[in-house]
Design a protein around this motif. Structure first.
Motif, mmCIF file in Angstrom:
data_model
loop_
_atom_site.group_PDB
_atom_site.id
_atom_site.type_symbol
_atom_site.label_atom_id
_atom_site.label_comp_id
_atom_site.label_asym_id
_atom_site.label_seq_id
_atom_site.Cartn_x
_atom_site.Cartn_y
_atom_site.Cartn_z
ATOM 1 N N SER A 145 3.808 3.104 0.643
ATOM 2 C CA SER A 145 3.682 4.159 -0.461
ATOM 3 C C SER A 145 1.935 4.620 -0.460
ATOM 4 O O SER A 145 1.913 5.575 -0.300
ATOM 5 C CB SER A 145 4.234 3.790 -1.845
ATOM 6 N N ILE A 146 1.385 3.528 -0.972
ATOM 7 C CA ILE A 146 0.139 4.104 -1.121
ATOM 8 C C ILE A 146 -0.641 4.195 0.201
ATOM 9 O O ILE A 146 -1.639 5.372 -0.008
ATOM 10 C CB ILE A 146 -0.962 2.825 -1.891
ATOM 11 N N ILE A 147 -0.581 3.833 1.198
ATOM 12 C CA ILE A 147 -1.019 3.987 2.400
ATOM 13 C C ILE A 147 -0.668 5.590 2.961
ATOM 14 O O ILE A 147 -1.520 6.484 3.467
ATOM 15 C CB ILE A 147 -0.748 3.118 3.723
ATOM 16 N N THR A 148 0.577 5.958 2.832
ATOM 17 C CA THR A 148 1.031 7.376 3.429
ATOM 18 C C THR A 148 0.300 8.476 2.380
ATOM 19 O O THR A 148 -0.009 9.394 2.803
ATOM 20 C CB THR A 148 2.498 7.321 3.476
ATOM 21 N N ALA B 31 3.103 3.620 8.077
ATOM 22 C CA ALA B 31 2.010 3.297 7.449
ATOM 23 C C ALA B 31 1.019 3.712 8.441
ATOM 24 O O ALA B 31 -0.085 4.355 8.366
ATOM 25 C CB ALA B 31 1.827 2.361 6.510
ATOM 26 N N ARG B 32 1.194 2.874 9.369
ATOM 27 C CA ARG B 32 0.025 2.785 10.494
ATOM 28 C C ARG B 32 -0.323 4.153 11.092
ATOM 29 O O ARG B 32 -1.329 4.600 11.499
ATOM 30 C CB ARG B 32 0.716 1.751 11.903
ATOM 31 N N ALA B 33 0.859 4.878 11.295
ATOM 32 C CA ALA B 33 0.884 6.212 11.928
ATOM 33 C C ALA B 33 -0.094 7.045 11.221
ATOM 34 O O ALA B 33 -0.779 8.023 11.616
ATOM 35 C CB ALA B 33 2.163 6.892 12.320
ATOM 36 N N GLY B 34 0.390 7.007 9.590
ATOM 37 C CA GLY B 34 -0.451 7.762 8.714
ATOM 38 C C GLY B 34 -1.835 7.506 8.673
ATOM 39 O O GLY B 34 -2.854 8.373 8.679
ATOM 40 N N LEU B 35 -2.029 6.085 8.810
ATOM 41 C CA LEU B 35 -3.724 5.528 8.883
ATOM 42 C C LEU B 35 -4.316 6.172 10.008
ATOM 43 O O LEU B 35 -5.445 6.676 10.027
ATOM 44 C CB LEU B 35 -3.514 3.975 8.848
ATOM 45 N N GLY B 36 -3.446 6.261 11.248
ATOM 46 C CA GLY B 36 -4.087 6.683 12.466
ATOM 47 C C GLY B 36 -4.557 8.259 12.442
ATOM 48 O O GLY B 36 -5.459 8.823 12.667
ATOM 49 N N GLY B 37 -3.553 9.033 11.506
ATOM 50 C CA GLY B 37 -3.699 10.571 11.324
ATOM 51 C C GLY B 37 -5.009 10.564 10.305
ATOM 52 O O GLY B 37 -5.926 11.556 10.522
ATOM 53 N N VAL C 137 1.976 14.410 9.129
ATOM 54 C CA VAL C 137 2.037 13.251 8.259
ATOM 55 C C VAL C 137 2.582 13.473 6.824
ATOM 56 O O VAL C 137 3.233 12.686 6.218
ATOM 57 C CB VAL C 137 0.340 12.684 7.901
ATOM 58 N N ASP C 138 2.650 14.705 6.524
ATOM 59 C CA ASP C 138 3.213 14.854 5.143
ATOM 60 C C ASP C 138 4.502 14.244 4.706
ATOM 61 O O ASP C 138 4.578 13.681 3.756
ATOM 62 C CB ASP C 138 3.488 16.323 5.034
ATOM 63 N N ILE C 139 5.298 14.396 5.694
ATOM 64 C CA ILE C 139 6.637 13.878 5.356
ATOM 65 C C ILE C 139 6.934 12.244 5.549
ATOM 66 O O ILE C 139 7.747 11.561 5.020
ATOM 67 C CB ILE C 139 7.741 14.413 6.553
ATOM 68 N N PHE C 140 5.797 11.671 5.841
ATOM 69 C CA PHE C 140 5.675 10.173 6.051
ATOM 70 C C PHE C 140 5.771 9.497 4.475
ATOM 71 O O PHE C 140 6.311 8.536 4.255
ATOM 72 C CB PHE C 140 4.210 9.714 6.595
ATOM 73 N N THR C 141 5.625 10.697 3.342
ATOM 74 C CA THR C 141 5.715 9.988 2.024
ATOM 75 C C THR C 141 7.156 9.922 1.676
ATOM 76 O O THR C 141 7.571 9.363 0.624
ATOM 77 C CB THR C 141 4.909 11.040 1.148
ATOM 78 N N THR C 142 7.977 10.763 2.414
ATOM 79 C CA THR C 142 9.407 10.621 2.188
ATOM 80 C C THR C 142 10.345 9.964 2.948
ATOM 81 O O THR C 142 11.158 9.028 2.591
ATOM 82 C CB THR C 142 9.926 12.375 2.395
#
Lengths: 754, 754
Positions: free
Chosen positions: B508-511, B422-428, B543-548
């Protein structure tokens, strides 16, 4: 009460009742369906009827003990539910009754309940011991028949084209190096040109068949092979060729059009500039006429005034350059001029600089580049002079005196391209949906401790809800784009202003839909969707930019809204205050219909499934948004705020209106077409698809409808439940629905879809 | 009335009134602000006050003629609005009055109106002749100060790490060939390992600093260099190393952990199987204990039972393999076993097959692969035996007797990884927002015919609305993830079940937020966003795959919802009917608060900006969804529907609850933290950010709130307008807000951001 107390006729109804009461969705209209069936069932005695009807009271439902008796009765019969029977519930009921009372006839009244309530095995198969025949799929509808409906009068063209794409040159593979990829795509474009597809939309004299409508279909099918191919094809034949065809005159056609259609002359469409993307009228490139030499000098004045993102820029020999035409020191506005870029050895001509745009998120098989012109001289004949020309005496002349109108007439040439972009996006969405759904019809995940098999992904309600409405949208948008292209090509309608504006809005909502759909499919396939081999990833990268090119969606939506505001009579950009007020006047005099309070909480199935309700809801939204928008703008203008600023203040409102109008237009086009389907069976299917689409559309904007008091909370909930229910009802037909898109096996190469 | 009739004091108010009445948003609380200011202004005579207040009547607004007089008065003064002054409106008013009446003092009361109504120059600069100083930006808040707040106690760690990323090895460039890309990323990982970052979360004996919280920050910063680096780093040290650290015992730690932290031993985390992604408990790989040889035999039984999508699979020497442990013929459930994959020469060991997953949508610098085991024998010591071991006598032993609990305890090791994802997604998302907003603060597009310059993209209301709430969300999620990681690392809380469940929902919600944000930013940058050089495109793919991965978002949301349903006491998957009912009981006894009808249409600013309202709204949603969900499940179970099927029927409801709960949790965490900010100025800014986030959250779900009657139509519209208004208010501070993310210049390489 023991089992034996039930008559055979009553017994037949037990499984139906058991299912009805297992589900909390029983509504007034559903009870009605059951009551009518019972009333009409001549096999029932009046006592039977009384008993059955006593079980239909929502306020006094059957006791749990009764419910358990039913369950025991069904279990003890040992009958298995056969999912793939045509009327599985009626057949099941018949077998249960037969078990206890000996053979009884098939009951048409129960069948009516099964059909009218839309009870599908996946609603209730958890209640029973189920016999699953995995190979067997619902055969109620025919994918082939659906494909024929969607192809319409273009069936031959499409079939031939699909077969053409079976050539090995189109076999999909990962291509990471842009130079190799671009060269391969160029070969594909040349291959198609040779088969005559490049010139398809041109007239016969130039190698074509004047078939723009067929061209749009081809375009959609092409993306199933590759996105880069589709876009490069569109740039070469649609944009470059199209500019010659539509902005040029006979000389240009004779000199260039045949060669262009055959891809013997490769060209690009140099409109966008780094400093000016959406605002074409503000482009800085100049084309200055030199009377003495009878030449036009093309020049890039500033650092950021270069042509940007020009497709085919690396492969092209020539560009159709949009520039401010200056004749006798006067700026006559934006015109297109053909400018040679390279010689036979593919070396850049003097004064021309081209720079590769480099790697992109997608479409790396398209050679995008930047182009600078440093005092490049071309003969005046190179001016594409259909709407404005330089006379022999060196004066400028145009039949369209209003420069504004002239500009928009020229830009009208983009409209065909916009329809094609939307079509390609739609094709991408169809492909992704096909992959995701075929995967979900095979892939199993989790189960309860009892069953041997895990559940199919497609049997999860959340999975149905995330994919099914997107399938319905694909059908609606397919029909809509077909209709728009037909109108665009209709020679009997010379003023295309309205269609242009409508297409602007549709291109926006459909390309956004395409992106959302592809993303949803990627996620629905999990990690498998992330692998290039499964094709969704490439589509994601390729289709992404469709929201931006051929007009940024946000800008186009505002265009559409301004069209609605002015009844498609004019465009606002340059209009003064009084003109704006005049254009608004008809909107302001429009009376809004008041809403009957009874209507706001009407939740029965008949009403919610009725297209009249959908149309009313969609029209009401457009009207209301138009009226309030006009009011706001008038308010600002009356206070002396310049019209440009007034429109800025209502920008988000404009975009909302643009979307609302486009949604209404799409649904109406679909309904209109559904009326023409002759086969009753498939017509009914299309109606159901339309209903799902419309309800989902209203559902998505439920907050607006609730805010306005157009629907009440109960109705809003009912709509949500109906959307979920429709998804479940369509579950057995999903495979047919995606096969109906007609994607040939040789293009559907995703391993997870096979 | 002529201009001279106004006193100097009244004259000062004219520009303010002119602006107020140019805008239709004047609400009761705003009039109140103006009235109070006038009442408190000692420079005004009582007649002045009466006159000014007479212009504040919404029902009887100033006549158009008066309005035009004001306009003329302002124009005739010749005063220019200076946008970059600290209080531009007050200063402007002062200058206008001075023009007519000679010098007068700066009016604090007008300043109060300017501040409290949040009137920003971009609200009204179209009304006046404007002097724009483009270099000057608002200095009300400090980006440096904000960065310090966000870094919290980890400032030193983060600063050092950001400087480390300035090494040329991290310089960004396009890498298309996966082998080259992977090898480069491997070097980057080794570089960071050498600097001690790999072992960071391990204890000191194994080269670390036991700093898991700092590790999470590092992880977020790392994606600014590259997504593949981030994920490969996470696989090596977080997943592979983490499994040794958390599932292994002292022997494993001593033998492997130091080497792992230094990247001397490369490993992978082999959990997922082709046939089983989300359902880890159903994996098929077996680990059978052989008493005679004291070895464990790892085996892939079927075609689809291979390990799938395993990061680091091509570079690894060893795998942490999750398999069904069979001891004495009994399946003891899923355990992790260390299995050597390759020898020193990097040749595969006997019985092991590895296949490259090939190219992906993104993360092509990560070497994902499939792994098959054919009767591979490893010593029994390789069992990571913290929670289950094989005794000397060959029997299985675990202190956790309940196999279910044992499984979930082991899976708990994934939680740290979920926070990091989630943090990496947030960074993105932060990176994409920074690029898009910096671009929009430079890029101009369109103008009216009067102005020389085109408007900045960022001054378009639609552009503000599409980006500003996303910035607010980034702040809220940053604080939330910090808090969750602190709780996760808090040794005083041994039972991590609740945190695990909360993290599931937040991931979930953050990615999803991250993906939506990156997409919005791509579109907001138009074609420029599509070029790889501008970095958004890569982020989109990565980042797309972070949801999976690390748990599919849809599955995790259901997990979170089940946690809420059971008050985080148990998980439902294997629970029988009676257990489920027991767990639901507390939810069913919960009384829902009734809503005061006055409250549903309260629309004043004080109320809408009050965190108490936001919390009430978010809590109400969670409670209501929990209650109705419990009711529905109870209904199904009472009818004898198995609990597994009952949960399937309410799947979409579960997911809605999971999202609602996560949103509530995030906002509360943010509020809690805002309370601790000592600097009043920035505290106020964070409060405003929180308000925008909360109102947008309610806005997004307005249809639900309206359906429930929690808010009325008027309130819903007011919330929408407030969201738009807040976006405009934050417009002058956007540059500061994104600089506050602290992305160092050496990483922000996108040309359009510079």
């Amino acid at each position: 009460m023991t089992i034996e107390n039930y008559t055979a006729s009553v017994l037949q109804y037990i499984p139906v009742f058991y299912i009805i009461w297992s589900d909390d969705l029983l509504s007034a209209s559903e009870i009605n369906v059951a009551e009518n069936a019972i009333s009409n069932d001549s096999s029932l005695s009046s006592e039977d009827k009384k008993l059955l009807k006593s079980w239909l009271n929502v306020k006094n439902p059957p006791k749990n003990s009764v419910f358990k008796t039913w369950k025991q009765l069904i279990i003890n019969s040992g009958v298995k539910l056969v999912e793939h029977e045509t009327y599985p519930l009626t057949a099941f009921s018949e077998k249960v009754a037969t078990h206890y009372h000996g053979e009884i006839p098939f009951n048409e009244c129960i069948k009516n309940i099964e059909i009218n309530l839309g009870i599908q095995p996946n609603h209730y198969n958890h209640l029973f011991d189920v016999h699953i025949d995995v190979d067997k799929k619902s055969s109620q509808y025919s994918a082939k028949e659906i494909d024929i409906i969607l192809k319409g009068k273009h069936a031959d063209t499409i079939n031939t084209f699909r077969a053409t794409l079976n050539d090995p040159i189109f076999s999909w593979q990962v291509r990471r190096n842009k130079e190799e990829f671009r060269n391969h795509v160029l070969k594909q474009v040349e291959f198609l040109a040779e088969k005559g597809y490049g010139a398809m939309a041109y007239s016969k004299e130039y190698g074509g068949t004047n078939n723009m409508e067929g061209y749009a279909h081809i375009f959609e099918n092409m993306i199933w092979a590759d996105g880069s191919l589709t876009i490069k094809f569109g740039v070469q034949f649609g944009l470059f060729g199209g500019s010659i065809q539509k902005l040029g005159t006979k000389n240009h056609h004779e000199k260039y059009l045949t060669k262009t259609g055959k891809a013997d002359l490769l060209g690009c469409f140099a409109m966008t500039e780094t400093g000016h993307g959406s605002n074409v009228r503000g482009i800085k490139t100049t084309a200055t006429y030199n009377k003495d030499t009878e030449t036009i000098v093309i020049h890039t004045p500033g650092k950021n005034d270069n042509k940007e993102y020009i497709g085919n820029a690396i492969h092209s020999k020539m560009a159709s350059v949009f520039a401010q035409l200056i004749v006798n020191g006067k700026n006559e506005g934006v015109h297109a001029i053909l400018v040679p870029l390279r010689n036979k050895d593919h070396e850049l001509l003097p004064g021309i600089t081209v720079e590769d745009n480099g790697y992109k998120l997608g479409l790396n098989g398209v050679d995008n580049g930047k182009i600078w012109f440093n005092q490049v001289e071309v003969p005046k004949e190179n001016l594409l002079n259909k709407y404005g020309t330089i006379l022999a005496n060196g004066d400028y002349f145009s039949e369209i005196k209003n420069p504004n109108k002239r500009f928009f007439t020229m830009l009208g040439t983009l409209v065909g391209g916009r329809i094609c972009v939307a079509r390609a996006g739609l094709g991408g969405a169809k492909f992704a949906l096909t992959v995701a759904i075929k995967h979900a019809l095979k892939r199993r995940q989790f189960n309860d401790s009892v069953k041997v098999q895990e559940d199919l992904l497609m049997d999860y309600p959340s999975h149905q809800l995330r994919l099914t409405p997107l399938v319905a949208n694909a059908y609606v948008y397919h029909i809509t784009l077909d209709k728009m292209m037909a109108l665009y090509c209709d020679e009997s309608q010379p003023d295309k202003r309205k269609i242009e504006t409508q297409v602007a809005g549709l291109k926006s909502i459909i390309t956004w839909y395409a992106n959302d759909t592809i993303q949803e499919c990627r996620e629905a396939c999990g990690g498998k969707g992330y692998l290039l081999e499964n094709r969704i990833a490439d589509l994601k990268g390729d289709v992404d930019i469709f929201t931006t090119f051929e007009g940024d969606n946000n800008v186009l939506l505002q265009l559409a809204a301004k069209g609605v505001l002015s009844d498609f009579k004019a465009e606002f950009n340059s209009a003064g205050f009084s003109t704006v007020l005049k254009l608004l006047s008809s909107q302001l005099s429009d009376k809004l219909s008041t809403i009957n309070p009874l209507y706001t909480n009407k939740t029965d199935k008949d009403h919610l499934y009725n297209p009249k309700f959908h149309i009313h809801a969609l029209e009401h939204r457009t009207h209301r948004l138009t009226y309030t928008l006009a009011m706001r703008i008038r308010g600002y203008i009356k206070k002396g705020i310049p019209s440009y600023q007034a429109f800025l203040k209502v920008q988000t409102h404009l975009m909302t209106l643009g979307k609302a109008y486009s949604a209404e237009l799409a649904y109406k086009s679909f309904l209109e077409h559904t009326e023409t389907i002759t086969d009753a069976n498939h017509k009914e299917l299309f109606e159901k698809i339309g209903t799902l689409h419309a309800l989902q559309e209203i559902r998505k904007d439920a907050s607006w409808y609730l805010e306005q008091g157009y629907i009440g909370g109960t109705k809003s909930k009912a709509i949500r439940q109906r959307v979920e229910r429709l998804c479940t009802e369509l579950r057995p037909h999903l495979n047919t629905l995606i096969d109906g898109f007609g994607i040939p096996e040789h293009l559907l190469t995703a391993p997870i879809a096979n």
